[in-house]
Design a protein around this motif. Structure first.
Motif, short mmCIF file in Angstrom:
data_model
loop_
_atom_site.label_atom_id
_atom_site.label_comp_id
_atom_site.label_asym_id
_atom_site.label_seq_id
_atom_site.Cartn_x
_atom_site.Cartn_y
_atom_site.Cartn_z
N PRO A 59 176.75 -7.81 -11.99
CA PRO A 59 176.80 -8.99 -11.13
C PRO A 59 175.51 -9.26 -10.38
O PRO A 59 175.23 -10.40 -10.00
CB PRO A 59 177.95 -8.68 -10.16
N THR A 60 174.71 -8.22 -10.18
CA THR A 60 173.45 -8.42 -9.45
C THR A 60 172.42 -9.18 -10.27
O THR A 60 171.39 -9.61 -9.73
CB THR A 60 172.86 -7.07 -9.01
N THR A 61 172.68 -9.34 -11.58
CA THR A 61 171.74 -10.05 -12.45
C THR A 61 172.15 -11.50 -12.73
O THR A 61 171.48 -12.19 -13.49
CB THR A 61 171.59 -9.32 -13.80
N LEU A 62 173.24 -11.96 -12.12
CA LEU A 62 173.68 -13.33 -12.33
C LEU A 62 172.58 -14.29 -11.87
O LEU A 62 172.05 -14.17 -10.78
CB LEU A 62 174.97 -13.61 -11.56
N ARG A 115 176.21 -12.51 -1.01
CA ARG A 115 175.53 -11.26 -0.66
C ARG A 115 176.29 -10.05 -1.17
O ARG A 115 175.68 -9.08 -1.64
CB ARG A 115 175.35 -11.17 0.86
N ARG A 116 177.61 -10.10 -1.10
CA ARG A 116 178.41 -8.96 -1.58
C ARG A 116 178.34 -8.84 -3.11
O ARG A 116 178.35 -7.73 -3.64
CB ARG A 116 179.86 -9.11 -1.12
N VAL A 117 178.28 -9.96 -3.79
CA VAL A 117 178.23 -9.93 -5.26
C VAL A 117 176.85 -9.51 -5.76
O VAL A 117 176.72 -8.67 -6.65
CB VAL A 117 178.62 -11.30 -5.84
N LEU A 118 175.81 -10.10 -5.17
CA LEU A 118 174.45 -9.83 -5.63
C LEU A 118 173.86 -8.56 -5.03
O LEU A 118 172.85 -8.04 -5.52
CB LEU A 118 173.54 -11.02 -5.29
N GLY A 119 174.48 -8.07 -3.97
CA GLY A 119 173.97 -6.86 -3.32
C GLY A 119 172.72 -7.09 -2.51
O GLY A 119 172.00 -6.14 -2.18
N ARG A 120 172.44 -8.35 -2.16
CA ARG A 120 171.23 -8.72 -1.43
C ARG A 120 171.37 -10.17 -0.98
O ARG A 120 172.33 -10.85 -1.36
CB ARG A 120 170.00 -8.60 -2.33
N ASP A 121 170.43 -10.63 -0.17
CA ASP A 121 170.41 -12.04 0.17
C ASP A 121 170.03 -12.87 -1.05
O ASP A 121 169.06 -12.54 -1.75
CB ASP A 121 169.41 -12.31 1.30
N PRO A 122 170.76 -13.93 -1.34
CA PRO A 122 170.42 -14.75 -2.52
C PRO A 122 169.04 -15.39 -2.37
O PRO A 122 168.63 -15.78 -1.28
CB PRO A 122 171.51 -15.83 -2.52
#
Length: 384
Positions: free
Chosen positions: A299-302, A320-327
């Motif tokens: 999911p972090t590579t979407l 943020r929860r899906v990407l593991g960071r600020d978009p």
């Protein structure tokens, strides 16, 4: 089983729009009049004075700056505070079907094929203007489509539920192409006299053509997987239905969301916003991550998230929860600043307007969530 492809999309945007400043001016005029009417009770401590709204409050709470509506004058009339949608005869195309047809024709033009290849029409939306005959069948007739059609309502998640239903029809071999429309006149179900929610919704219609990968031409988006989830909750509710008469007043006609100010507010949109935020954000984020893992997608590579356009704070936290960071800019698409919450259509508007910059093989997510609770995830990959 045949794979499914999102082959084309369409969007109908009403000509009229309302800024936060205009909406606040109307609400505050209504609230001031109500406070004056109830001045004695307020002075006696029997009721609280209504608090004015502000454009700054609205934008901070939601991220919304304006919304499109089918009738601006009725909403901004302090004596009415509701859209005025004139009744049409049964022989005329209904207003919801008219909106859907306009979005559908745009999608069909972009698709470039004849409607004879469409085997089903789904009208997936929250705010149906009638119980039956189905809006989808009216749209089907207006467009000259054969096959079958039906309505489905899963509140703000209706579009993703519709996409899965379309993909399942194609996988089963029932049809080769499905037209899904999402017409939403949310303003007709919104209580414009409620300071905490009078700014939330707007009107719009979207359309999506889902086609079998066996017949699809180049371009479009492969549907990699779909998943749905529902959990019952009263935290978002609209009681407008057939049980509109009370035992104490069986002679009165059912209250209408198009009536002037007053009446039973629980027949309009109501929500407990803080509870919704607390419960829906983790549910949706976990659902996305789990579904991605099932599809062997990191999911972090979407490349892009096209989320339901409910509230900018919800969307930011889920991303943020899906990407593991600020978009990064453009990764988490936000269109609610212009369109407000358009219920089922929000994620489709985001996808329709902001799907550029993808190379074949790039992956994104269409996701919606709302009353029910309900949530749907649709992972897509750009085709050559």
């Amino acid at each position: 089983m045949p794979a499914s492809v999102i082959a084309a999309t369409g969007l109908f945007t009403p000509e009229q729009s309302i800024s936060n400043a205009e909406l606040v001016e109307a609400y505050n005029a209504w609230a001031e009049a109500e406070n004056a009417r109830n001045a004695e009770a307020i002075a006696a401590g029997e009721m609280d004075a209504l608090t004015p709204s502000s454009a700054e409050f609205i934008e901070k709470a939601s991220g919304i700056k304006r919304r499109f509506v089918m009738d601006k004058a009725g909403v901004l009339d302090p004596q009415r505070m509701a859209p005025r949608l004139e009744p049409r005869s049964n022989d005329e195309l209904s207003v919801l079907a008219e909106m859907a047809v306009k979005a559908a024709r745009q999608a069909i033009a972009a698709w470039g094929k004849d409607v004879s290849e469409i085997g089903a029409v789904l009208c997936a939306a929250s705010n149906m203007q009638r119980a039956y005959p189905a809006m989808a069948i009216e749209v089907q007739q207006a467009l000259g489509i054969e096959g079958f059609a039906f309505d489905m309502n899963v509140a703000c998640s209706s579009a993703t539920f519709g996409l899965k239903t379309a993909a399942d029809f194609i996988a089963s071999g029932s049809v080769k192409a499905v037209l899904m429309v999402n017409p939403e006149i949310c303003s007709a179900h919104l209580n414009f006299t409620d300071r905490d929610s009078h700014f939330i919704f707007g009107d719009v219609a979207t359309a999506v053509i889902v086609e079998s990968g066996e017949t699809a031409g180049p371009g479009g988006w492969d549907i990699l997987g779909t998943r749905l989830k529902t959990v019952f909750s009263n935290n978002i509710r609209n009681n407008f239905g057939f049980l509109n008469r009370t035992e104490a007043d069986t002679s009165a006609p059912p209250p209408s969301s198009s009536d002037a100010v007053g009446g039973q507010t629980d027949k309009l949109f109501v929500q407990q916003g803080r509870k919704v935020f607390k419960e829906v954000v983790p549910m949706v984020a976990e659902m996305i991550v789990d579904h991605a893992g099932h599809l062997d997608i990191d999911p972090t590579t979407l490349k892009r998230l096209w989320l339901h356009q409910a509230n900018i704070n919800m969307n930011d936290l889920i991303a943020r929860r899906v990407l593991g960071r600020d978009p990064e800019p453009g990764e988490n698409v936000i269109i609610l600043d212009d369109y407000a919450n358009t219920s089922s259509a929000g994620s489709i508007i985001a996808f329709h307007l902001h799907h550029d910059g993808f190379d074949p093989g790039d992956t994104g997510l269409i996701c919606s969530f709302g009353a029910g609770y309900s949530a749907g995830t649709v992972f897509v990959r750009k085709r050559p």
